[in-house]
Design a protein around this motif. Sequence first.
Motif, short mmCIF file in Angstrom:
data_model
loop_
_atom_site.label_atom_id
_atom_site.label_comp_id
_atom_site.label_asym_id
_atom_site.label_seq_id
_atom_site.Cartn_x
_atom_site.Cartn_y
_atom_site.Cartn_z
N GLU A 187 22.30 70.69 41.22
CA GLU A 187 21.78 69.75 42.15
C GLU A 187 22.88 69.33 43.20
O GLU A 187 22.39 69.25 44.55
CB GLU A 187 21.20 68.47 41.59
N ARG A 194 13.55 71.77 38.34
CA ARG A 194 14.27 70.83 37.20
C ARG A 194 14.77 69.41 38.05
O ARG A 194 14.62 68.26 37.40
CB ARG A 194 15.42 71.36 36.25
N ARG A 225 11.76 67.47 38.88
CA ARG A 225 11.10 66.70 37.69
C ARG A 225 11.86 65.76 37.44
O ARG A 225 11.41 64.62 36.87
CB ARG A 225 10.81 67.82 36.55
N GLN A 226 13.23 65.77 37.42
CA GLN A 226 14.22 64.66 36.99
C GLN A 226 13.92 63.47 37.88
O GLN A 226 14.51 62.15 37.52
CB GLN A 226 15.58 65.13 36.93
N ASN A 227 13.37 63.59 39.25
CA ASN A 227 13.22 62.65 40.16
C ASN A 227 11.92 62.63 40.92
O ASN A 227 11.58 63.10 41.82
CB ASN A 227 14.37 62.92 41.16
#
Length: 425
Positions: free
Chosen positions: A341, A383, A386-388
């Motif tokens: 990221e 990913r 999904r995490q944010n």
Amino acid sequence: AGVGAAGNGNAKETAKAKAAAEETKRELEKTRAQILLLQQKLDKKSKKKGAQEAGAVDALTQRVGEQEELRKALLLSAPSQFNDGNTPMLACNLHRLLVARRAFALGNTSLLNDVLDGLTALTAIAGKDNERVGYYFSSGVHLMNLLQSTRELGFQGNVVDDGVALVDVHPPPEGAPAAVAFEAFLTKCVRTAYIAFVENFDEEIEKILEAAIFQQDIAIMQSESAVPFKLGHITTEDIVEAIEKHLAILRRNNVCPMAIKQCLHHMIYFLSAYIFRQLIERPELCQPHTGFQVKMSVSVLSAWILDQHEMFHTCSAHLEMVTQAANVLALATNAPVFANEEAIREAFSHLNMAQVRKLLQQYTPDSLAPEPIPREVLETVSRACRQNPHWRDLPLTLPRTFEEFIVDMAEKKKEGGGADNDDLT
């Protein structure tokens, strides 16, 4: 005795008659006084009515005179007419009329409204003719500057330094002084002319953007020359020529530099937002060769901007976002760029993760880069999203116009999450 009695009776009758006559005389005098008072009141009313009628005639005469002067100012100040100081004659004539008629000191709202209506009507009548729209735009700006420079009038702004109000203007408060109210409405009037000018540019440039940006590979394949724009194909050079044409109109009409800068910001932003919107909304464009075409076109525009006066250089900031969108397509198969990221944020700092993911999801390999996107690239981006979860609500496209962008930035700044955009106004 009888004679005496008769004499006494006659004396009494005479006394009564005399008393009655005196009473009648007093009544007549009283009535006469009342008639005189009433006549005096009637005379006063008649004189007052006459004065009112005379005042009404004077006011009507003055109004007719104002309208005649305004008609001459609006109709006889043809486009391309300027005084020795390069101020549009329309602005000079309107300023002279307002000052000579003491419109602000007397609160002459009829004349003030007529001036505003006249300027707005001229802009509307000019329609798609940007040469005329540019003259009326300049006239509004110069009229504002002339009034703001006359300190005793009570105007408060500085259109030469601050430029046009890009955000819609709120109406003045109830009971505001005539100068304050007129300044607010004239600001709105000038903004209307500005919007008319840049929207005419948008309509003209939109007709060539598709061919100039996204069809360069077709132009090159159809051409026997290595320089297709020499054979009549539409290219980025045509975009530059259109921008230069409209800037020349503004300069010919002596629009102040700050307002010209705002117009150029609008033009460059509109181009960038249009290209970006096409990449996001049209999956068939998300290919490597399109990314390279966009980068090539943007480089031509960036180089042109750097050749302009330094006050215009900030306009190139609008091209950063579309450049990075093109980089996503050009570098989609380069796994290290999308390693994590942090790496993605560094490479595409002007894009949000939702936009990066959208471009990658629509990506299609072509002959320039036939390899598919590595699985780990898509997994890393997915990913991160999904995490944010809040990234799902982030906008994919840009506001269509520069003015909408400014409003959007102002709201974000108010909320504490936006950047300072003073250099972009």
